[in-house]
Design an enzyme around this catalytic site. Structure first.
Site, PDB file in Angstrom:
ATOM      1  CG  ASP A  31      -2.212   0.965   1.239  1.00 51.33           C
ATOM      2  OD1 ASP A  31      -3.299   0.366   1.150  1.00 51.33           O
ATOM      3  OD2 ASP A  31      -1.844   1.900   0.927  1.00 51.33           O
ATOM      4  CG  ASN A  32      -0.186   4.714  -2.430  1.00 54.10           C
ATOM      5  OD1 ASN A  32      -1.063   4.734  -1.479  1.00 54.10           O
ATOM      6  ND2 ASN A  32      -0.359   5.155  -3.618  1.00 54.10           N
ATOM      7  CB  THR A 137     -16.445   0.317  -9.690  1.00 57.61           C
ATOM      8  OG1 THR A 137     -17.572   1.158  -9.613  1.00 57.61           O
ATOM      9  CG2 THR A 137     -15.527   0.862 -10.850  1.00 57.61           C
ATOM     10  CE1 TYR A 163     -12.449   4.193  -9.026  1.00 59.08           C
ATOM     11  CE2 TYR A 163     -14.841   4.451  -9.405  1.00 59.08           C
ATOM     12  CZ  TYR A 163     -13.694   3.691  -8.912  1.00 59.08           C
ATOM     13  OH  TYR A 163     -13.946   2.647  -8.227  1.00 59.08           O
ATOM     14  CB  ILE A 229     -30.996  15.530  -0.763  1.00 59.68           C
ATOM     15  CG1 ILE A 229     -31.240  15.091   0.570  1.00 59.68           C
ATOM     16  CG2 ILE A 229     -31.473  14.617  -1.949  1.00 59.68           C
ATOM     17  CD1 ILE A 229     -32.666  14.546   0.810  1.00 59.68           C
ATOM     18  N   GLY A 306     -23.261  13.302 -13.550  1.00 61.10           N
ATOM     19  CA  GLY A 306     -22.903  12.249 -13.582  1.00 61.10           C
ATOM     20  C   GLY A 306     -23.559  11.095 -12.845  1.00 61.10           C
TER      21      GLY A 306
HETATM   22  N1  UDP Z   1     -25.478  11.497  -2.176  1.00 58.01           N
HETATM   23  C1  UDP Z   1     -26.038  12.863  -1.701  1.00 58.01           C
HETATM   24  N2  UDP Z   1     -25.547  13.516  -0.737  1.00 58.01           N
HETATM   25  C2  UDP Z   1     -24.285  13.516  -0.300  1.00 58.01           C
HETATM   26  C3  UDP Z   1     -23.583  12.252  -1.048  1.00 58.01           C
HETATM   27  C4  UDP Z   1     -24.408  11.424  -1.867  1.00 58.01           C
HETATM   28  O1  UDP Z   1     -27.568  13.410  -2.027  1.00 58.01           O
HETATM   29  O2  UDP Z   1     -23.783  14.224   0.319  1.00 58.01           O
HETATM   30  C5  UDP Z   1     -26.152  11.048  -2.886  1.00 58.01           C
HETATM   31  C6  UDP Z   1     -25.550  10.699  -4.299  1.00 58.01           C
HETATM   32  O3  UDP Z   1     -26.010  11.954  -5.259  1.00 58.01           O
HETATM   33  C7  UDP Z   1     -25.865   9.463  -5.048  1.00 58.01           C
HETATM   34  C8  UDP Z   1     -25.934   8.719  -3.696  1.00 58.01           C
HETATM   35  O4  UDP Z   1     -26.249   9.472  -2.754  1.00 58.01           O
HETATM   36  O5  UDP Z   1     -27.305   9.218  -5.697  1.00 58.01           O
HETATM   37  C9  UDP Z   1     -24.811   7.814  -3.175  1.00 58.01           C
HETATM   38  O6  UDP Z   1     -23.580   8.391  -3.398  1.00 58.01           O
HETATM   39  P1  UDP Z   1     -22.093   8.236  -3.005  1.00 58.01           P
HETATM   40  O7  UDP Z   1     -21.271   9.071  -3.161  1.00 58.01           O
HETATM   41  O8  UDP Z   1     -22.430   7.409  -1.696  1.00 58.01           O
HETATM   42  O9  UDP Z   1     -21.803   6.889  -3.918  1.00 58.01           O
HETATM   43  P2  UDP Z   1     -22.081   6.690  -5.555  1.00 58.01           P
HETATM   44  O10 UDP Z   1     -23.110   6.176  -5.742  1.00 58.01           O
HETATM   45  O11 UDP Z   1     -21.993   8.073  -6.071  1.00 58.01           O
HETATM   46  O12 UDP Z   1     -20.596   5.803  -5.739  1.00 58.01           O
END
Ligand code: UDP
Length: 349
Positions: A31-32, A137, A163, A229, A306
């Site tokens: 691990d770095n 992923t 990513y 949200i 995204g």
């Molecule tokens: N989300 C949110 N508020 C936050 C962080 C995430 O509404 O502060 C939403 C995000 O838009 C997604 C979901 O929660 O729909 C899960 O986001 P997370 O970043 O945990 O995982 P991701 O699905 O992006 O890998």
């Protein structure tokens, strides 16, 4: 058997180290420490740690041969490959960093695995490169069409950020290395990793924290003023995004099963890892309030660029072929385990 865990000081990697130990394997971590934690590997798990970049071939060679001064012992017989940068937003800002670390680093690792010096020749084991389980992923699927939910392994992959593309490229490398050099490999596509070991001793602060469940818990614990949200106008029943939250211990178990399958049969395999259940952002907040008995302030913000409306796995293939069943499929349990950790880390702050 000695198993190299790249990225074993990170959240999912450290849970996999523990699952390997319980299954009788002997893990060793590379691990770095950019995001990983030395304390977890050396003090909590009690496993040798080599601090190095993945693309440092010299260190990899010594480690694989069991000749690294920080991890002397047997040569390595299999690899679980977690080491990667995993912040979507950062990958858009600085793709070079992601392609260098994730893709180029993985290529160096794969080149080492096909080096004749590191191939298996032990009696009873198939000759050729050692098996590798790769941490991929659901971001490789991009934004699937509504009729593609739940997502199967055959759903077209169309990643929409560097990513996701870096993980998709590594999947292509593995397919080519399997075909050309006989590298046995299993690709595990995680949905939303969440929760923590019920013993709550395997997690450390993530900085920066971007994931929904820890952010909600930090807001409930008073470490943040509110939870925001991102988007309430999605085509979902309550207007917020739906995700499939899979417990990290269940992800860790799947790695051990995948490794055992590769040891027995070799091959190239792809599996989605999720619960098959979707939960909206509002579901997560409501469940977390119930689990903790606390309240929090909720703010609304526009959609995050995204973010697909719905990502839910079909994990039937992993169940059928690996015999994998999540031990903690309930959102409330996953949140409760994350909350135990959050309370511990809160008292440490
Ligand atoms: N989300 C949110 N508020 C936050 C962080 C995430 O509404 O502060 C939403 C995000 O838009 C997604 C979901 O929660 O729909 C899960 O986001 P997370 O970043 O945990 O995982 P991701 O699905 O992006 O890998």
């Amino acid at each position: 058997m000695r198993v190299l865990v790249t990225g074993g000081a990170g959240l999912i990697g450290s849970h996999a180290v523990r699952a390997l130990q319980r299954a009788g394997f002997e893990p060793v971590v590379l691990d770095n420490l950019v995001f990983g934690h030395r304390r977890i590997v050396e003090q909590v798990l009690g496993v040798p740690l080599v601090v190095a970049q993945l693309d440092d071939r010299q260190q990899l060679d010594r480690l694989l041969a069991g000749q690294h001064p920080d991890a002397p012992g047997a040569s390595v017989g299999a690899v679980l490959h977690f080491a990667a940068f995993a912040y979507v937003g950062e990958s858009v800002q600085d793709p070079a960093r992601y392609y260098r670390n994730n893709v180029a680093g993985s290529l160096t690792l794969l080149e080492a695995l096909i080096d004749p010096r590191h191939q298996r020749s032990a009696p009873g084991a198939a000759a050729g490169p050692m098996p590798l389980v790769f941490s991929s992923t659901c971001a490789t699927y991009g934004i699937p069409a509504a009729d593609q939910i739940p997502i199967r392994e055959t759903t077209p992959q169309n990643p929409i950020n560097p990513y996701g593309r870096s993980k998709w490229m590594i999947e292509q490398l593995l397919a080519d290395f399997h075909l050309a050099y006989g590298l046995p490999a299993t690709i595990l596509r995680y949905f939303n990793a969440a929760g923590a070991d019920p013993a709550s001793d395997l997690d450390e602060d993530h900085t920066p924290e971007t994931h929904l469940i820890p952010l909600v818990l930090e807001a409930l614990a008073g470490r943040r003023s509110s939870i925001c949200i991102y988007g309430s106008d999605y085509p979902t029943p309550d207007g917020t995004c739906i995700r499939d939250y899979i417990h990290v211990c269940d992800l860790a178990d799947a790695h051990v099963l995948a490794l055992q399958q590769l040891q027995r049969h070799g091959g190239l395999h792809h599996y989605n890892l999720g619960t098959g259940r979707g939960h909206s952002v509002l579901d997560v907040i409501t469940t977390a309030r119930r689990v903790t008995g606390l309240e929090l302030q909720i703010d609304q913000a526009p959609r995050r660029p995204g973010d697909p409306p719905v990502l839910v796995a079909s994990a039937e293939k992993a169940a059928a072929e690996l015999g994998w069943q999540p031990r903690f499929p309930d959102l409330a349990t996953t949140i409760e385990h994350a909350w135990r950790w959050c309370q511990r880390s809160c008292t440490r702050v």
